[in-house]
Enzyme design. Structure first.
Site, short mmCIF file in Angstrom:
data_model
loop_
_atom_site.label_atom_id
_atom_site.label_comp_id
_atom_site.label_asym_id
_atom_site.label_seq_id
_atom_site.Cartn_x
_atom_site.Cartn_y
_atom_site.Cartn_z
N ARG A 81 1.30 5.58 2.48
CA ARG A 81 2.00 5.31 1.22
C ARG A 81 2.21 3.81 0.98
O ARG A 81 2.17 3.35 -0.17
CB ARG A 81 3.35 6.04 1.25
CG ARG A 81 4.08 6.01 -0.07
CD ARG A 81 5.26 6.98 -0.06
NE ARG A 81 6.00 6.92 -1.31
CZ ARG A 81 7.32 6.70 -1.38
NH1 ARG A 81 8.02 6.52 -0.29
NH2 ARG A 81 7.92 6.67 -2.55
N HIS A 85 1.55 1.75 -2.52
CA HIS A 85 2.59 0.96 -3.20
C HIS A 85 2.22 -0.52 -3.27
O HIS A 85 2.65 -1.22 -4.17
CB HIS A 85 3.95 1.16 -2.51
CG HIS A 85 4.64 2.42 -2.94
ND1 HIS A 85 5.97 2.49 -3.24
CD2 HIS A 85 4.16 3.67 -3.13
CE1 HIS A 85 6.29 3.74 -3.59
NE2 HIS A 85 5.20 4.47 -3.53
N ASN A 113 10.88 1.96 -3.85
CA ASN A 113 10.60 1.56 -2.47
C ASN A 113 11.73 1.84 -1.51
O ASN A 113 11.64 1.51 -0.34
CB ASN A 113 10.25 0.07 -2.43
CG ASN A 113 8.85 -0.18 -2.96
OD1 ASN A 113 8.12 0.77 -3.25
ND2 ASN A 113 8.49 -1.42 -3.07
N HIS A 211 -0.31 13.91 -0.64
CA HIS A 211 0.95 14.63 -0.47
C HIS A 211 0.80 15.86 0.42
O HIS A 211 1.74 16.63 0.57
CB HIS A 211 1.55 14.99 -1.83
CG HIS A 211 2.07 13.79 -2.57
ND1 HIS A 211 2.57 13.84 -3.84
CD2 HIS A 211 2.18 12.48 -2.20
CE1 HIS A 211 2.95 12.62 -4.22
NE2 HIS A 211 2.71 11.79 -3.24
C1 HEM Z 1 0.24 10.37 -8.49
C2 HEM Z 1 1.33 9.69 -8.49
C3 HEM Z 1 2.29 9.71 -7.34
C4 HEM Z 1 3.62 9.96 -7.42
C5 HEM Z 1 4.41 10.25 -8.68
C6 HEM Z 1 4.13 9.90 -6.07
C7 HEM Z 1 5.46 10.07 -5.73
C8 HEM Z 1 5.93 10.18 -4.45
C9 HEM Z 1 7.30 10.42 -4.09
C10 HEM Z 1 8.46 10.52 -5.07
C11 HEM Z 1 7.37 10.53 -2.75
C12 HEM Z 1 8.59 10.85 -1.90
C13 HEM Z 1 9.39 9.65 -1.53
C14 HEM Z 1 10.67 10.10 -0.89
O1 HEM Z 1 11.47 10.73 -1.58
O2 HEM Z 1 10.88 9.82 0.31
C15 HEM Z 1 6.03 10.36 -2.25
C16 HEM Z 1 5.70 10.42 -0.93
C17 HEM Z 1 4.45 10.15 -0.45
N1 HEM Z 1 3.37 9.72 -1.20
FE1 HEM Z 1 3.23 9.76 -3.19
N2 HEM Z 1 3.11 9.63 -5.22
C18 HEM Z 1 1.97 9.49 -5.94
C19 HEM Z 1 0.72 9.15 -5.46
C20 HEM Z 1 0.46 8.89 -4.14
C21 HEM Z 1 -0.75 8.29 -3.64
C22 HEM Z 1 -1.88 7.79 -4.52
C23 HEM Z 1 -0.63 8.24 -2.30
C24 HEM Z 1 -1.60 7.69 -1.29
C25 HEM Z 1 -2.89 7.67 -1.45
C26 HEM Z 1 0.64 8.83 -1.96
C27 HEM Z 1 1.08 9.04 -0.68
C28 HEM Z 1 2.33 9.53 -0.35
C29 HEM Z 1 2.72 9.90 0.99
C30 HEM Z 1 1.81 9.91 2.21
C31 HEM Z 1 4.07 10.26 0.94
C32 HEM Z 1 4.97 10.68 2.11
C33 HEM Z 1 5.69 9.47 2.64
C34 HEM Z 1 6.51 9.72 3.90
O3 HEM Z 1 6.48 10.80 4.47
O4 HEM Z 1 7.19 8.76 4.33
N3 HEM Z 1 1.28 9.19 -3.10
N4 HEM Z 1 5.18 10.14 -3.30
C1 LIG Z 2 12.44 -0.24 2.98
C2 LIG Z 2 13.27 -1.08 2.11
O1 LIG Z 2 13.11 -2.28 2.06
N1 LIG Z 2 14.18 -0.45 1.38
C3 LIG Z 2 15.03 -1.13 0.46
C4 LIG Z 2 14.73 -0.61 -0.95
O2 LIG Z 2 15.61 -1.14 -1.88
C5 LIG Z 2 16.99 -0.92 -1.61
C6 LIG Z 2 17.77 -1.51 -2.76
O3 LIG Z 2 17.39 -0.92 -3.96
C7 LIG Z 2 17.38 -1.53 -0.26
O4 LIG Z 2 18.73 -1.25 0.03
C8 LIG Z 2 16.49 -0.94 0.83
O5 LIG Z 2 16.76 -1.57 2.05
#
Ligand code: HEM
Ligand SMILES: CC(=O)N[C@H]1CO[C@H](CO)[C@@H](O)[C@@H]1O
Ligand SMILES: *[C@@H]1O[C@H](CO)[C@@H](O)[C@H](O)[C@H]1NC(C)=O
Ligand SMILES: *[C@@H]1O[C@H](CO)[C@@H](O)[C@H](O)[C@H]1NC(C)=O
Ligand SMILES: *[C@@H]1O[C@H](CO)[C@@H](O)[C@H](O)[C@H]1NC(C)=O
Length: 344
Positions: A81, A85, A113, A211
């Site tokens: 991810r 980003h 982030n 995902h």
């Molecule tokens: C299509 C648009 C996308 C949206 C709206 C989106 C949104 C999100 C959101 C909201 C999360 C959860 C964050 C959290 O609550 O902790 C997430 C997690 C994640 N996203 Fe996406 N994402 C998108 C595209 C992508 C792309 C392009 C990738 C990589 C190629 C990606 C890889 C991941 C991964 C691997 C996680 C899990 C992160 C973790 O377990 O720490 N996403 N995404």
């Molecule tokens: C991983 C990281 O840097 N997280 C930061 C994201 O932004 C908030 C503020 O909006 C910080 O408190 C987190 O440390």
């Protein structure tokens, strides 16, 4: 002889020469385009960019990433991810890694982030790489290689990573907010967001397949559960039984709990995410909206029907495309010494 007859050979000759002139101009233009292509290629990224400059780069990177992932596999999705980003905000220039300064709030400190993790892995990889070839490899390239290795180490696909990126010197929280698609986007907003980065609908559905691993915090989807359209309702695109389960896990104001995005299969890189999307159990509205477009829906159905899904191969192709977004090359930007700080 009527004058028209003597005029016609002249006219014919004129036509011939204007025709050949047309061809000359045409070929000159073609030549110019080819030259330009050659030029932009040589300005672009290439596989093996560090071949002569840092031979041990890729073994060093994967060794360090493996050290972390074998002890904490849940870092793999976070590392994937991070590259996404990075690339969607100011291109893949390592800007996601920069710390805020006394005067600017960096991407790291923006709302999308808040849940990024794995910065310590990037720092460890950078330190290991600096150890074997100091001052050569950009943090932006390290992010791209780490994302690939993280996926590979959990038995996901392998792809070759073109390198040669340089690091940017600017990171703004406001740009993260403006460029990263939020989880509540519908299909047309997602397509527009990806198109703006040169990615098409196929890239959208393929990369959303990321995902298949990792977690989402309640705050990323609780608006689907409570008061979806301001009437105390639930997002109708979510399976109602699944909504009940998610409500049990996520009370309305919960900010700490997280759930697997692809329950039961969230550590395995596979096509199972597409299955839950068709079951209306995709965690985010953005996941659900992939069923609202012919191209993305057809892709999902094809992957699920196929004995040999193309998802692994497609994922590598789309990751390389994503890794090319607005990169800095040549003498643009810099090679950061510390990934969290611009060089002084
Ligand atoms: C299509 C648009 C996308 C949206 C709206 C989106 C949104 C999100 C959101 C909201 C999360 C959860 C964050 C959290 O609550 O902790 C997430 C997690 C994640 N996203 Fe996406 N994402 C998108 C595209 C992508 C792309 C392009 C990738 C990589 C190629 C990606 C890889 C991941 C991964 C691997 C996680 C899990 C992160 C973790 O377990 O720490 N996403 N995404
Ligand atoms: C991983 C990281 O840097 N997280 C930061 C994201 O932004 C908030 C503020 O909006 C910080 O408190 C987190 O440390
Ligand atoms: C960047 O910020 C993090 C979190 O605030 C901190 O732990 C780290 O030491 C900082 N890095 C540098 C090089 O200042
Ligand atoms: C639901 O949303 C509406 C409109 O935004 C708002 O007026 C109402 O107070 C909200 N209800 C709850 C329980 O938050
Ligand atoms: C899909 O499209 C329908 C009809 O426009 C809409 O009501 C629904 O909210 C959309 N679903 C998603 C998940 O965006």
């Amino acid at each position: 002889m009527p004058p028209t007859l003597s005029a016609s050979p002249l006219l014919a000759e004129l036509q011939v020469s204007s025709l050949s002139l047309f061809y000359i101009v045409f070929f000159l233009q073609l030549f110019a385009v080819l030259l330009l292509l050659e030029y932009t290629n040589s300005q672009g990224l290439q596989v093996g960019f560090y071949k002569n400059k840092c031979r041990d780069l890729e073994p060093t990177v994967i060794k360090t990433v493996a050290h972390f992932i074998w002890r904490a596999p849940s870092l793999a999705p976070s590392l994937l991810r991070l590259h996404f980003h990075d690339c969607f905000v100011r291109g893949c220039d390592g800007s996601v890694l920069l710390n805020s300064t006394s005067t600017t709030q960096a991407e790291k400190d923006s709302i999308p982030n808040q849940t990024l993790r794995g910065f310590q892995v990037i720092d460890a990889v950078k330190a290991a790489v600096e150890n074997v070839c100091p001052g050569i490899v950009s943090c932006a390239d390290i992010l791209a290689l780490v994302a690939r290795d993280a996926v590979l180490l959990i038995n996901g696909p392998y792809w070759e990573v073109p390198t040669g990126r340089r690091d940017g010197r600017v990171s703004l929280a406001s740009e993260a907010l403006a460029n990263l698609p939020p989880p509540f986007f519908d299909i047309s907003a997602l397509k527009a967001s990806f198109n703006k980065k040169g990615l098409d609908e196929k890239d959208l559905v393929v990369l959303s397949g990321a995902h298949t691993i990792g977690i989402g915090h309640c705050l990323s989807f609780s608006s689907r559960l409570y008061n979806f359209s301001g009437k105390g309702d639930t997002d109708p695109s979510l399976d109602p039984n699944y909504a009940i389960r998610l409500k049990e896990l996520c009370p309305p104001t919960d900010v700490t709990t997280f759930v697997q995005m692809d329950p039961g299969s969230s550590k395995i890189f596979d096509t199972h995410y597409y299955k839950i999307v068709t079951q209306r159990r995709g965690l985010f509205h953005s996941d659900a909206s992939l069923l609202n477009d012919t191209v993305t829906k057809t892709y999902i159905e094809t992957q699920l029907k196929s004995l040999h899904p193309s998802f692994f191969k497609d994922f590598g192709v789309s990751m390389v495309k994503m890794g090319n977004i607005e990169v800095l090359t040549g003498s643009a930007g810099e090679i950061r010494k510390n990934c969290a700080l611009v060089n002084s």
